[in-house]
Design a protein around this motif. Structure first.
Motif, short mmCIF file in Angstrom:
data_model
loop_
_atom_site.label_atom_id
_atom_site.label_comp_id
_atom_site.label_asym_id
_atom_site.label_seq_id
_atom_site.Cartn_x
_atom_site.Cartn_y
_atom_site.Cartn_z
N VAL A 66 23.31 57.30 30.41
CA VAL A 66 22.23 57.89 31.19
C VAL A 66 21.29 56.82 31.71
O VAL A 66 20.51 57.08 32.61
CB VAL A 66 21.43 58.90 30.36
CG1 VAL A 66 22.25 60.12 30.08
CG2 VAL A 66 20.95 58.27 29.07
N TYR A 136 25.11 64.21 35.45
CA TYR A 136 25.14 63.94 34.01
C TYR A 136 24.26 64.93 33.28
O TYR A 136 23.46 65.65 33.87
CB TYR A 136 24.67 62.51 33.71
CG TYR A 136 23.17 62.38 33.66
CD1 TYR A 136 22.48 62.41 32.44
CD2 TYR A 136 22.43 62.24 34.82
CE1 TYR A 136 21.11 62.32 32.39
CE2 TYR A 136 21.06 62.15 34.79
CZ TYR A 136 20.39 62.18 33.57
OH TYR A 136 19.02 62.09 33.53
N GLN A 138 22.16 64.99 29.23
CA GLN A 138 21.92 64.37 27.93
C GLN A 138 20.99 65.25 27.13
O GLN A 138 20.06 65.83 27.67
CB GLN A 138 21.30 62.98 28.06
CG GLN A 138 20.86 62.42 26.69
CD GLN A 138 20.46 60.97 26.74
OE1 GLN A 138 21.26 60.13 27.14
NE2 GLN A 138 19.24 60.68 26.35
N SER A 151 25.44 62.35 25.49
CA SER A 151 25.40 62.43 26.95
C SER A 151 26.80 62.58 27.51
O SER A 151 27.79 62.20 26.88
CB SER A 151 24.74 61.18 27.55
OG SER A 151 25.58 60.06 27.45
#
Length: 419
Positions: A66, A136, A138, A151
């Motif tokens: 991340v 993404y 997380q 993540s």
């Protein structure tokens, strides 16, 4: 990674894999290393123009955490209801899938993890206007045994291409220490590699980083990372190991939900399709380097990269291991002014030569690096470095590298590289 490992301070590839490239030039100023980096990166782009130059310890697992350059956090929201990230069906005749939001990325990750508590969720969905910005999610996940950051990120890779192969390749322990690496093939012919390693290669903090990287035959690339701390960096270790086992990591990376995310990523029209390439194990380069070594040196380890511009040897003369690495690059004339400044030498045939002794850049205790960089008049560059350790990540094993600057110079200027 070839040209990116050899001789510079890192300019670009901060995805987790740091480079073994360094400065050159006997009397270069403080900015010279960055210029060397630019020249080395350019050599890589000549061979593979669509990829960003990468500095890496291995040319190994292409993990985008991340904090990586392709991931831009824009936060999550309060809507955490589990939902498939593939979204609602597109209208008849539509050419692209429904949008994937940050909310759906986060809720899907939470739904796929075992029962536990979640906090500090953040993510990014698919942005049709920025196809190179990876989606993404997380979260900080606590299964009752301590908080841990988890993540997931994904992108497209060309099936059979360089990036696809690098994503599931085990790291080279000379550049990236780890405890285990296992690659397996799934029933759908996807390949997934699970690596149990560390956030800090020099182990200055015992933060564990375990990863799973999966590539499908269609070019879906999914990367999952987990730590035994609530953040990848600057957070105290909260548990002995990350929460997910190797099998759970593999299952999470292979979840069908992530395929829909990659399908929703628009193809970048600026990118050209990378054709499948045959693997080059660097045998020819390694044999040439081995043949040019002084007598009395025993090769105890070796490695290379796929584009045949880089190789390394670990040698031992009976007084300790010494890493020797080399890049051979064509068409570098236009960066001669950046690579060779005050203190460099011009030979009668016009070849430029720069030499330098410097500390090793990776933090190994007492490690030094001796480098000779050469550039022929037609742009043919050979740059070689030797260290007083078998790895930049470990402490010095001897007082000086196994090769002198004179010996490194002789190897770099050998006409055998033309073969």
């Amino acid at each position: 990674m070839p040209s990116d490992r050899q001789n510079t301070e890192r300019p670009d590839f901060e995805r987790r894999l740091s480079g073994a490239l360094h400065e050159t030039g006997a009397a270069f100023d403080a900015d010279r290393s960055a210029l060397v980096a630019a020249g080395t990166a350019r050599g890589r782009r000549l061979r593979r123009g669509r990829r960003a130059a990468v500095l890496g310890s291995v040319a190994g697992v292409a993990l985008v955490g991340v904090g990586g350059a392709l991931v831009v956090a824009d936060g999550g929201s309060s809507d955490r209801s589990p939902a498939s990230v593939t979204g609602t069906p597109t209208p008849s005749g539509a050419s692209s899938p429904a949008p994937v939001t940050a909310d759906r990325m986060i809720s899907t990750l939470e739904a796929l993890l075992p029962a536990g508590r979640f906090s500090k969720a953040e993510g990014r969905g698919v942005d049709r206007n920025e196809p190179l910005v990876a989606p993404y999610a997380q979260v900080v996940y606590d299964d009752g045994h301590g908080a841990a950051a988890v993540s997931v990120t994904m992108n497209r890779v060309a099936p059979g291409g360089y990036d696809a192969r690098q994503a599931v390749r085990c790291p080279d322990k000379v550049y990236t220490p780890y405890d285990s690496c296992v690659t397996s093939r799934l029933p759908d012919s996807s390949v997934v590699t699970v690596v149990k390693g560390y956030e800090y290669p020099d182990r200055r903090v015992d933060t564990k980083l375990w990863t799973a990287s999966l590539v499908t035959p269609d070019g879906h690339h999914v990367s999952v990372s987990e730590w035994n701390a609530a953040a990848e960096k600057d957070a105290p270790v909260s548990r002995d190991r990350p929460p997910l086992s190797a099998g759970q990591l593999r299952t999470l990376a292979a979840a069908r939900e992530w395929r829909g995310v990659v399908d929703a990523i628009p193809k970048d029209p600026r990118q050209t399709q990378e054709p499948p390439i045959a693997q080059d194990d660097g045998t020819a380069l390694r044999h040439t380097l081995t043949s040019l070594l002084p007598a009395g040196l025993k090769v105890v380890a070796h490695g290379a990269d796929d584009d045949s511009q880089f190789t390394y040897l670990v040698v031992d003369d009976g007084r300790g291991r010494s890493l020797v690495q080399i890049n051979v690059q064509p068409d570098m004339s236009d960066v001669a002014g950046q690579l060779f400044g005050a203190g460099s030498e011009t030979l009668p045939d016009g070849t430029l030569v720069a030499a330098r002794k410097a500390p090793g850049e990776k933090g190994g205790d007492g490690v030094v690096m001796w480098t000779v960089d050469t550039l022929r008049t037609d742009g043919f560059r050979v740059v070689i470095s030797a260290f007083n350790s078998g790895s930049q990540e470990t402490a010095a094993t001897r007082t000086a590298p196994a090769l002198t600057l004179k010996q490194l110079r002789g190897i770099a200027l050998s006409p055998q590289w033309r073969r």
